[in-house]
Design a protein around this motif. Structure first.
Motif, PDB file in Angstrom:
ATOM      1  N   SER A 406       1.075  -0.987   0.087  1.00  0.00           N
ATOM      2  CA  SER A 406      -0.033  -0.176  -0.147  1.00  0.00           C
ATOM      3  C   SER A 406       1.112   1.401  -0.210  1.00  0.00           C
ATOM      4  N   ALA A 407       1.733   1.209   0.635  1.00  0.00           N
ATOM      5  CA  ALA A 407       2.993   2.378   0.639  1.00  0.00           C
ATOM      6  C   ALA A 407       3.374   2.519  -0.652  1.00  0.00           C
ATOM      7  N   LYS A 408       3.234   1.755  -1.333  1.00  0.00           N
ATOM      8  CA  LYS A 408       4.296   1.816  -2.904  1.00  0.00           C
ATOM      9  C   LYS A 408       3.156   2.926  -3.710  1.00  0.00           C
ATOM     10  N   LYS A 409       1.785   1.990  -3.026  1.00  0.00           N
ATOM     11  CA  LYS A 409       0.237   2.507  -3.805  1.00  0.00           C
ATOM     12  C   LYS A 409       0.801   4.240  -3.522  1.00  0.00           C
ATOM     13  N   LEU A 410       0.792   4.524  -2.153  1.00  0.00           N
ATOM     14  CA  LEU A 410       0.897   5.677  -1.976  1.00  0.00           C
ATOM     15  C   LEU A 410       1.419   6.770  -2.235  1.00  0.00           C
ATOM     16  N   PHE A 411       2.920   6.357  -2.852  1.00  0.00           N
ATOM     17  CA  PHE A 411       3.766   7.158  -2.794  1.00  0.00           C
ATOM     18  C   PHE A 411       3.566   7.399  -4.671  1.00  0.00           C
ATOM     19  N   ALA A 412       3.571   6.298  -5.510  1.00  0.00           N
ATOM     20  CA  ALA A 412       2.923   6.570  -6.743  1.00  0.00           C
ATOM     21  C   ALA A 412       1.960   8.152  -6.838  1.00  0.00           C
ATOM     22  N   ASP A 413       0.609   8.012  -6.116  1.00  0.00           N
ATOM     23  CA  ASP A 413      -0.635   8.743  -5.288  1.00  0.00           C
ATOM     24  C   ASP A 413       0.652  10.393  -5.429  1.00  0.00           C
ATOM     25  N   MET A 414       1.407   9.926  -4.583  1.00  0.00           N
ATOM     26  CA  MET A 414       2.180  11.323  -3.994  1.00  0.00           C
ATOM     27  C   MET A 414       2.790  12.245  -4.818  1.00  0.00           C
ATOM     28  N   VAL A 415       3.440  11.816  -6.019  1.00  0.00           N
ATOM     29  CA  VAL A 415       4.363  11.953  -6.461  1.00  0.00           C
ATOM     30  C   VAL A 415       3.244  12.732  -8.015  1.00  0.00           C
ATOM     31  N   GLU A 416       2.194  12.079  -7.831  1.00  0.00           N
ATOM     32  CA  GLU A 416       1.068  13.099  -9.098  1.00  0.00           C
ATOM     33  C   GLU A 416       0.478  14.020  -8.376  1.00  0.00           C
ATOM     34  N   THR A 417      -0.256  13.800  -6.690  1.00  0.00           N
ATOM     35  CA  THR A 417      -0.728  14.485  -5.902  1.00  0.00           C
ATOM     36  C   THR A 417      -0.317  16.257  -5.171  1.00  0.00           C
ATOM     37  N   ASN A 418       0.396  15.133  -4.620  1.00  0.00           N
ATOM     38  CA  ASN A 418       1.185  15.815  -4.272  1.00  0.00           C
ATOM     39  C   ASN A 418       0.731  16.380  -2.417  1.00  0.00           C
ATOM     40  N   GLN A 419      -0.345  15.787  -1.888  1.00  0.00           N
ATOM     41  CA  GLN A 419      -0.766  15.259  -0.415  1.00  0.00           C
ATOM     42  C   GLN A 419      -0.784  14.917  -0.012  1.00  0.00           C
ATOM     43  N   GLU A 420      -1.194  15.283   0.974  1.00  0.00           N
ATOM     44  CA  GLU A 420      -0.441  14.611   2.188  1.00  0.00           C
ATOM     45  C   GLU A 420      -0.499  12.912   2.570  1.00  0.00           C
ATOM     46  N   PRO A 421       0.472  12.226   2.643  1.00  0.00           N
ATOM     47  CA  PRO A 421       0.316  10.785   3.312  1.00  0.00           C
ATOM     48  C   PRO A 421      -1.196  10.777   4.065  1.00  0.00           C
ATOM     49  N   ASP A 422      -1.044  10.868   4.683  1.00  0.00           N
ATOM     50  CA  ASP A 422      -2.654  10.665   5.735  1.00  0.00           C
ATOM     51  C   ASP A 422      -3.534  11.151   5.050  1.00  0.00           C
ATOM     52  N   GLU A 423      -3.801  11.991   4.204  1.00  0.00           N
ATOM     53  CA  GLU A 423      -4.779  12.255   3.255  1.00  0.00           C
ATOM     54  C   GLU A 423      -5.074  10.983   2.785  1.00  0.00           C
ATOM     55  N   ILE A 424      -3.910  11.041   1.550  1.00  0.00           N
ATOM     56  CA  ILE A 424      -3.932   9.236   0.466  1.00  0.00           C
ATOM     57  C   ILE A 424      -4.524   8.031   1.752  1.00  0.00           C
ATOM     58  N   VAL A 425      -3.928   8.343   2.806  1.00  0.00           N
ATOM     59  CA  VAL A 425      -4.252   6.589   3.239  1.00  0.00           C
ATOM     60  C   VAL A 425      -5.813   6.697   3.464  1.00  0.00           C
ATOM     61  N   LYS A 426      -6.197   8.222   3.802  1.00  0.00           N
ATOM     62  CA  LYS A 426      -7.369   8.214   3.383  1.00  0.00           C
ATOM     63  C   LYS A 426      -8.390   8.170   2.623  1.00  0.00           C
ATOM     64  N   ARG A 427      -7.978   9.174   1.470  1.00  0.00           N
ATOM     65  CA  ARG A 427      -8.798   9.213  -0.059  1.00  0.00           C
ATOM     66  C   ARG A 427      -8.812   7.380  -0.471  1.00  0.00           C
ATOM     67  N   LEU A 428      -7.153   6.900  -0.358  1.00  0.00           N
ATOM     68  CA  LEU A 428      -7.824   5.491  -1.495  1.00  0.00           C
ATOM     69  C   LEU A 428      -7.673   3.872  -0.212  1.00  0.00           C
ATOM     70  N   LYS A 429      -7.833   5.231   0.888  1.00  0.00           N
ATOM     71  CA  LYS A 429      -8.668   3.557   2.063  1.00  0.00           C
ATOM     72  C   LYS A 429      -7.812   2.892   1.875  1.00  0.00           C
ATOM     73  N   LEU A 430      -6.002   3.256   2.462  1.00  0.00           N
ATOM     74  CA  LEU A 430      -5.281   1.855   2.348  1.00  0.00           C
ATOM     75  C   LEU A 430      -4.738   1.329   3.860  1.00  0.00           C
TER      76      LEU A 430
END
Ligand code: ADP
Ligand code: MG
Length: 495
Positions: A406-430
């Motif tokens: 899941s962390a890898k999914k988070l990273f891939a998302d972060m480089v696109e969205t520049n969202q906070e990791p916490d927020e990405i965890v919530k948004r992608l339900k990780l």
């Protein structure tokens, strides 16, 4: 030791020949002013803008030594563990060149400021080798002849004339193009650590001359040829490899190698003859009467020693010890001082102890982060997200909030969205399910629904355990914590 050395040499034979390489590097000293004048050294200025009477060699002008450049050379000397001389002397090397208005270059032949340094390189097989440095001397650069502005006309640009260089001369200690390239990379790393040269090879402020010879094992070294002005690590490798083959074919067909100066053609990856090599006698060197010998006081040298930063090898050793990472990983992380600093800052931003977070952060750097940097073609200080986010992701995994995948999914998302990791965890339900009762419930259901498999497992078919883990994970939508699922199932199946 002797054995492994002998083996190394045999491995390096090319068509039955041993190769000998010595490198001379012209490294432009980082300094705002030139070596003997106050003119600016800025790259890319209008032609002939950074030129004063000294640089253009107006009669009667006297050189005044830039002491900062001397300090920079001393720092470099410490960087390669060289001997720093309390007394060195500037000599004139006489030759005619249109872009050298003095008619001579001020350099140091007989008494250089530094001798006997060394640089350790890590070879691909994991072993280490020391390449010795013969000398480092200070000298001035020449100007540039520009042939491309107009046909049949040559223009002279003296902006570069008089800029301070260090000539760093290795002993003939390298035995393959790979070793030569590793030496150049390591030398560059060191110069950047001590900040005495920008090492921008494209701008020509780090130029390599490669001396190459070949001989049959057991015979004395062959006659060398010198390939001038190589301006990338790749070209150093290509030029040497071509030159080795050229010399071997020449010898095999009965020719004698003459000591020539060669040029490398980048388009065809071949070398061609420029001139036969001059001997130092041709230059009629003599001590420059305009300059006193350079005397360094103990106080000055020790003050500079106190400002020395931690060097790459020491940093590497500390990384291995403090962060528990492999030597290989530490090698890569310390190759560039900015990367090393950013790595350390990231590790310390984690809430976990460095012995724990160090390894995790290194994995991210050497894995997804470097892959991303390479793909996006950016430098590590130009990331679209704060680097401390890597520490946040590491903390999320060490906290068992998210799994590594899941962390890898988070990273891939972060480089696109520049969202906070916490927020990405919530948004992608990780977030992983770590709640024991939820996991126990799912595990019970799986065991109840598969009585045959449970029976088989209990009568010895232990490989079915993975099946139960998979089914439970599936029930939890792929978000269960694998460690807890394992524990819960083990307990249930053994009762
Ligand atoms: P020169 O002053 O004539 O250029 P140096 O002794 O300064 O000669 O050597 C120049 C470079 O050539 C050094 O880097 C040295 O290591 C290298 N070198 C010397 N002999 C050989 C050889 N036989 N084969 C390859 N490189 C050599
Ligand atoms: Mg030389």
């Amino acid at each position: 030791m002797a054995d492994s050395h002998a083996k190394q040499e045999i491995q390096n034979l090319v068509n039955g020949y041993e190769v000998v390489i010595g490198l001379e590097v012209h490294a432009q000293i980082s300094s705002k002013a030139k070596l003997f004048s106050g003119s600016s050294t800025e790259f890319g200025s209008e032609p002939n803008h950074n030129v004063d009477f000294v640089d253009s060699a107006m009669p009667g002008m006297l050189p005044v030594l830039n002491q900062y450049c001397v300090d920079q050379a001393i720092k470099t000397g410490f960087g390669v563990a060289g001997t720093i001389y309390r007394r060195s002397v500037f000599d004139r090397k006489n030759y005619f060149y249109p872009d050298l208005p003095q008619g001579y270059q001020i350099t140091q032949l007989y008494h250089p400021i530094i001798t006997d340094g060394k640089i350790e390189i890590s070879l691909p097989d994991g072993s280490k080798k020391t390449i010795n440095i013969d000398r480092i001397h200070i000298e001035q650069d020449a100007g540039k002849s520009v042939h491309t502005l107009e046909q049949d006309k040559t223009y002279i640009d003296l902006n570069r004339a008089g800029i301070a260089l260090m000539e760093i001369v290795s002993k003939p200690d390298m035995r393959s193009s790979t070793e030569a390239m590793l030496y150049i990379k390591k030398l560059r790393t060191i110069l950047k650590y001590v900040k005495t040269c920008d090492c921008n090879m494209e701008q020509g402020n780090f130029r390599v001359d490669a001396n190459v010879s070949v001989h049959k094992p057991g015979e004395p070294f062959g006659t060398r040829c010198e390939i001038k002005n190589l301006n990338s690590v790749r070209f150093v490798g290509q030029a040497i490899d071509y030159e080795i083959q050229r010399q071997i074919s020449a010898i095999e067909s009965g020719e004698k190698i003459t000591q020539d100066t060669l040029l490398f053609d980048e388009a065809t990856c071949t070398t061609r003859r420029m001139r036969s090599k001059e001997d130092s006698a041709d230059y009629r060197y003599f001590p420059d009467p305009d300059l006193k010998p350079l005397i360094l006081t103990e106080d000055r040298i020790s003050k500079i020693k106190d400002t020395m930063p931690e060097l790459p090898d020491a940093k590497k050793e500390r990384f291995v010890k403090d962060y528990g990472i492999t030597e290989y990983d530490a090698d890569i992380l310390t190759e560039d001082i900015d990367t090393a600093d950013i790595y350390e800052a990231t590790v310390s931003a984690s809430k976990y102890d460095i012995a724990k977070s160090g390894k995790q952060v290194a994995n991210w750097f050497l894995g997804d982060l470097f892959a991303y940097i390479k793909k996006a073609n950016i430098s590590i200080d130009a990331l679209p997200f704060p680097i401390t986010n890597i520490a946040k992701i590491v903390d999320l995994t060490l906290d068992d909030v998210i799994s590594i995948s899941s962390a890898k999914k988070l990273f891939a998302d972060m480089v696109e969205t520049n969202q906070e990791p916490d927020e990405i965890v919530k948004r992608l339900k990780l977030a992983q399910i770590t709640d024991i009762s939820t996991i126990e419930q799912a595990a019970s259901e799986v065991l109840n629904q598969n009585p045959t498999q449970v029976e088989q497992y209990k009568s010895g078919k232990e490989q079915l355990f993975g099946f139960f883990v998979g089914m439970t994970m599936k029930k939890l939508g792929g978000a269960g914590n694998p460690g807890i699922i394992n524990e819960v199932l083990k307990k249930k199946l053994s009762s």
